[in-house]
Design a protein around this motif. Structure first.
Motif, PDB file in Angstrom:
ATOM      1  N   GLN A   2       0.729  -0.829  -0.209  1.00 25.61           N
ATOM      2  CA  GLN A   2       0.765  -0.149  -0.329  1.00 25.61           C
ATOM      3  C   GLN A   2       0.581   1.463   0.033  1.00 25.61           C
ATOM      4  N   MET A   3       1.847   1.439   0.796  1.00 27.36           N
ATOM      5  CA  MET A   3       2.785   2.601   0.994  1.00 27.36           C
ATOM      6  C   MET A   3       3.943   2.637  -0.616  1.00 27.36           C
ATOM      7  N   HIS A   6       3.018   6.109  -2.711  1.00 26.63           N
ATOM      8  CA  HIS A   6       3.690   7.038  -2.897  1.00 26.63           C
ATOM      9  C   HIS A   6       4.548   6.987  -4.753  1.00 26.63           C
ATOM     10  N   LYS A   7       3.819   5.677  -5.142  1.00 28.23           N
ATOM     11  CA  LYS A   7       3.955   5.198  -6.580  1.00 28.23           C
ATOM     12  C   LYS A   7       3.284   6.238  -7.467  1.00 28.23           C
ATOM     13  N   ASN A   8       2.304   6.411  -6.615  1.00 24.00           N
ATOM     14  CA  ASN A   8       0.845   7.362  -6.978  1.00 24.00           C
ATOM     15  C   ASN A   8       1.868   8.954  -7.463  1.00 24.00           C
ATOM     16  N   ASN A   9       2.256   9.786  -6.564  1.00 22.29           N
ATOM     17  CA  ASN A   9       2.489  10.495  -6.327  1.00 22.29           C
ATOM     18  C   ASN A   9       4.040  10.787  -6.309  1.00 22.29           C
ATOM     19  N   GLY A  10       4.705   9.833  -7.262  1.00 23.80           N
ATOM     20  CA  GLY A  10       6.405   9.891  -8.134  1.00 23.80           C
ATOM     21  C   GLY A  10       7.195   9.911  -6.987  1.00 23.80           C
ATOM     22  N   VAL A  56      11.893   4.424  -1.146  1.00 24.31           N
ATOM     23  CA  VAL A  56      13.373   5.048  -0.555  1.00 24.31           C
ATOM     24  C   VAL A  56      13.530   6.305  -0.221  1.00 24.31           C
ATOM     25  N   ASP A  57      12.431   7.237  -1.404  1.00 21.06           N
ATOM     26  CA  ASP A  57      12.262   8.390  -1.126  1.00 21.06           C
ATOM     27  C   ASP A  57      11.376   8.860   0.484  1.00 21.06           C
ATOM     28  N   ALA A  58      10.266   8.058   0.502  1.00 21.41           N
ATOM     29  CA  ALA A  58       9.907   7.929   1.697  1.00 21.41           C
ATOM     30  C   ALA A  58      10.397   7.590   2.775  1.00 21.41           C
ATOM     31  N   ASN A  97      11.651  -0.286  -7.540  1.00 19.06           N
ATOM     32  CA  ASN A  97      11.699   0.728  -6.653  1.00 19.06           C
ATOM     33  C   ASN A  97      12.349   1.732  -7.424  1.00 19.06           C
ATOM     34  N   GLU A  98      13.538   1.504  -8.222  1.00 19.08           N
ATOM     35  CA  GLU A  98      14.571   2.951  -8.693  1.00 19.08           C
ATOM     36  C   GLU A  98      14.020   2.798  -9.629  1.00 19.08           C
TER      37      GLU A  98
END
Length: 188
Positions: free
Chosen positions: A23-24, A28-32, A36-38, A124-125
C-alpha cells in the motif's frame, strides 16, 4: 514484534506488514516517489537534538547492516543460475525489494550469485513493478529480448508466474519450505 492494523491479528509472519508495504509503495508511486524517497524523508524529519541519536547516514547504514545480517540466500537457485550460465544464457536479476540496487548487488556478489555481465533491475529505482507487468516490459525493451526467448524464475505466484506467463514469458514457479502463514500469503 510486528505491525497490526485494527484490533485483531490473523497472522504473525509479516502478512500485514507485506500488505502495508504494498500500500505504501502504491501510494508513493502515485505521488511520483519511491519507498526509498519516503524512508529518506522520515530520516530527514527525525529529531536529532537527542545526543543518543546517530546522524541520518549512520542510521541508514545501521539499518542496512541489520537487514543484511538477517538475509539468507536461497542456495537451491544457485544451481539453477549456474546451469543456465553454462548453457550460455544471460542472467538478469529482477527485484521488487525496496532496498537500493547497490545493496542488492553487494549481497549477490558476496554470496557469489553475481557474475560480470549480469544485470539487475530494482522496481523501486525504476518505478515499475513485476506485479503489474510493467517491469517485465521495461526489461524486454532494455535487453532487446522477445518474451518467447525469456525464462523467468520466481516464488510469487502472481508476480513471478501469472503476470509474466500472460506476456508469453516461460516461467518456473519456485517452491520453498514456507510456514503455513507464508504459504497462505504467497497464494494470494
Amino acid at each position: 514484534y510486528g505491525y497490526l492494523i485494527g484490533t485483531h491479528a490473523r497472522d504473525k509472519d509479516a502478512v500485514v506488514s507485506s500488505m502495508l508495504i504494498c500500500q505504501m509503495a502504491a501510494f508513493h508511486k502515485n505521488n511520483g516517489r519511491t519507498l526509498v524517497d519516503a524512508l529518506n524523508e522520515i530520516y530527514a524529519n527525525l529529531d536529532f537534538h537527542h545526543p543518543a541519536l546517530l546522524p541520518i547516514d549512520k542510521l541508514v547504514e545501521k539499518e542496512l547492516q541489520l537487514e543484511e545480517s538477517m538475509l539468507s540466500p536461497v542456495f537451491s537457485t544457485f544451481s539453477i543460475i549456474n546451469n543456465l550460465r553454462t548453457k550460455g544464457h544471460h542472467i538478469s536479476f529482477i527485484s521488487d525489494m525496496y532496498r537500493p540496487s547497490k545493496f542488492i548487488k553487494k549481497r549477490l556478489i558476496d554470496e557469489q550469485f553475481w557474475k560480470d555481465g549480469d544485470t539487475l533491475y530494482v522496481s523501486n529505482e525504476i518505478g515499475l513493478t513485476k506485479y503489474d507487468g510493467s517491469l517485465f516490459k521495461h526489461i524486454a525493451e532494455t535487453e532487446n529480448i522477445k518474451y518467447q526467448q525469456w525464462h523467468h524464475y520466481g516464488d510469487n505466484k502472481h508476480s513471478d508466474f501469472i503476470v509474466p506467463s500472460a506476456l508469453g514469458i516461460k516461467c518456473t514457479l519456485l517452491q520453498f519450505n514456507y510456514s503455513p502463514y507464508q504459504k497462505k500469503w504467497a497464494e494470494t
